[in-house]
Design a protein around this motif. Structure first.
Motif, PDB file in Angstrom:
ATOM      1  N   HIS A 290      28.840  76.419  71.171  1.00 34.82           N
ATOM      2  CA  HIS A 290      29.515  76.537  72.463  1.00 34.82           C
ATOM      3  C   HIS A 290      30.746  77.431  72.356  1.00 34.82           C
ATOM      4  O   HIS A 290      30.994  78.275  73.238  1.00 34.82           O
ATOM      5  N   GLU A 291      31.504  77.264  71.287  1.00 33.20           N
ATOM      6  CA  GLU A 291      32.721  78.056  71.108  1.00 33.20           C
ATOM      7  C   GLU A 291      32.413  79.545  70.963  1.00 33.20           C
ATOM      8  O   GLU A 291      33.266  80.391  71.251  1.00 33.20           O
ATOM      9  N   LYS A 292      31.198  79.867  70.528  1.00 30.34           N
ATOM     10  CA  LYS A 292      30.795  81.269  70.371  1.00 30.34           C
ATOM     11  C   LYS A 292      30.046  81.790  71.595  1.00 30.34           C
ATOM     12  O   LYS A 292      29.500  82.890  71.564  1.00 30.34           O
ATOM     13  N   GLY A 293      30.012  81.015  72.661  1.00 32.03           N
ATOM     14  CA  GLY A 293      29.400  81.484  73.905  1.00 32.03           C
ATOM     15  C   GLY A 293      27.903  81.324  73.992  1.00 32.03           C
ATOM     16  O   GLY A 293      27.274  81.886  74.894  1.00 32.03           O
ATOM     17  N   VAL A 294      27.306  80.547  73.088  1.00 38.37           N
ATOM     18  CA  VAL A 294      25.861  80.330  73.124  1.00 38.37           C
ATOM     19  C   VAL A 294      25.532  79.325  74.223  1.00 38.37           C
ATOM     20  O   VAL A 294      26.282  78.378  74.471  1.00 38.37           O
ATOM     21  N   ASP A 295      24.418  79.529  74.894  1.00 39.62           N
ATOM     22  CA  ASP A 295      23.905  78.592  75.883  1.00 39.62           C
ATOM     23  C   ASP A 295      23.412  77.367  75.120  1.00 39.62           C
ATOM     24  O   ASP A 295      22.367  77.401  74.465  1.00 39.62           O
ATOM     25  N   VAL A 296      24.167  76.276  75.167  1.00 39.97           N
ATOM     26  CA  VAL A 296      23.865  75.125  74.329  1.00 39.97           C
ATOM     27  C   VAL A 296      23.858  73.844  75.151  1.00 39.97           C
ATOM     28  O   VAL A 296      24.664  73.673  76.080  1.00 39.97           O
ATOM     29  N   ARG A 297      22.928  72.951  74.819  1.00 40.71           N
ATOM     30  CA  ARG A 297      22.865  71.635  75.449  1.00 40.71           C
ATOM     31  C   ARG A 297      22.778  70.587  74.344  1.00 40.71           C
ATOM     32  O   ARG A 297      21.972  70.710  73.414  1.00 40.71           O
TER      33      ARG A 297
END
Length: 337
Positions: A290-297
């Protein structure tokens, strides 16, 4: 007899998993854990019964030789796989891709891999056994309507890193010859989650296009440290991660992807549960992505043990498989537009 075997196998699925290698478990006073902590009412009756049955069984001491454990888990996979195959009406084919043995699970109405979307599975089992090439894949193939290729990668301790990763990469690249990377989604449970993350990290290091999605289902992206949940919840009775890593440093950015640049990772679903000893590393990886801007759930189930969806026939397993299938299918559909 089969019930006892499945309970014992379930224990091994939880025990033969991943933990920080080269570190002795810190001594701590007795604490609440899965064995003596009452199950919450948020867990289904079936989930309570299955968890209680597994928790009531003592881990064998000493543990059987790895060859015997593999036979037992293979029997579990065959028994549970047969039931799942009947339930979901799938076809299972033993094959070889790029010289690597695989199991291909075809959902109803699909007869060949062709050149369309496909799912690549890397099974769990502590890098040392196959605890999921059927149970992890059959429900996902049926629920997505897509074929799943389960890589039967070489196992530790006979074949240390990067043997398993090399096998996974070879199969992935072979699939990529017939389709674009965005038509492939990768997923794995426990050690298979770790290996899935390592595969994506390896692809990034090679400058290769990313798959459409990653299903990182209860694993660790940093084998060099131990998370909090590993210190107070029951975890492995033994550690095969060191045997898997071999001579590779645990901080290697492929072996432990969180140590490298994860900004290019594909959309990622991370799955865990509140009594999963790998809850901490799973959630830590979610935060790093998330901190690297990845679409994460990040999806967490309540009260259930590590990787329950791979060996428990309970409503929550159906729910977990539906979450995974929907995520992977949605991302493949979106990438194909």
């Amino acid at each position: 007899m089969m019930r006892k075997a499945l309970i014992f196998a379930a224990l091994l699925v939880g025990a033969i998993s991943v933990s920080a290698a080269g570190q002795a478990a810190p001594e701590a006073p007795p604490t609440l854990n899965m064995q003596n902590w009452p199950l919450p009412d948020t867990v289904s009756p079936e989930g309570k019964a299955a968890t209680a049955a597994a928790a009531s069984q003592a881990m064998p001491d000493p543990l059987p030789p790895v060859a015997d454990i593999r036979k037992l888990i293979d029997a579990m996979q065959a028994a549970m796989g047969t039931e799942l195959q009947k339930r979901y009406d799938v076809r299972i084919e033993a094959s070889t891709i790029a010289g690597v043995p695989v199991r291909i699970v075809y959902p109803k109405g699909v007869s060949a891999l062709g050149d369309g979307p496909v799912l690549l599975n890397l099974h769990g089992g502590g890098f040392a056994i196959d605890s999921g090439s059927l149970t992890e894949t059959i429900p996902i193939a049926a629920r997505t309507g897509l074929p799943v290729v389960a890589v039967l990668y070489r196992l530790a301790p006979e074949h240390p890193y990067p043997a398993a990763l090399d096998d996974a990469l070879a199969v992935y690249q072979a699939l990529e010859k017939d389709r674009k990377a965005r038509q492939i989604a990768v997923f794995g449970t426990s050690a298979g989650a770790c290996l899935s993350g390592q595969l994506v990290a390896k692809l990034a290091s090679l400058g290769r296009p990313m798959p459409a999605a990653l299903g990182f289902l209860s694993g660790s992206a940093d084998l060099s440290v131990r998370g909090d949940s590993e210190s107070w919840m029951p975890g492995p009775g033994f550690d095969w991660v060191a045997a898997y890593a071999g001579k590779t440093a645990m901080t290697d950015p492929i072996l432990s992807p969180i140590r490298g640049d994860v900004s290019g990772f594909p959309p990622t679903l991370l799955l865990t549960s509140s009594r999963d000893f790998l809850m901490s590393p799973t959630s830590i990886f979610a935060r790093a992505l998330h901190e690297k801007g990845v679409d994460v759930r990040l999806m967490m189930f309540d009260g259930l043990p590590h990787a329950f969806w791979a060996y428990m026939a309970i409503p929550e397993s159906d729910q977990a498989n539906e979450v995974v299938a929907r995520f992977l299918k949605e991302k493949l559909d979106a990438a194909g537009k």
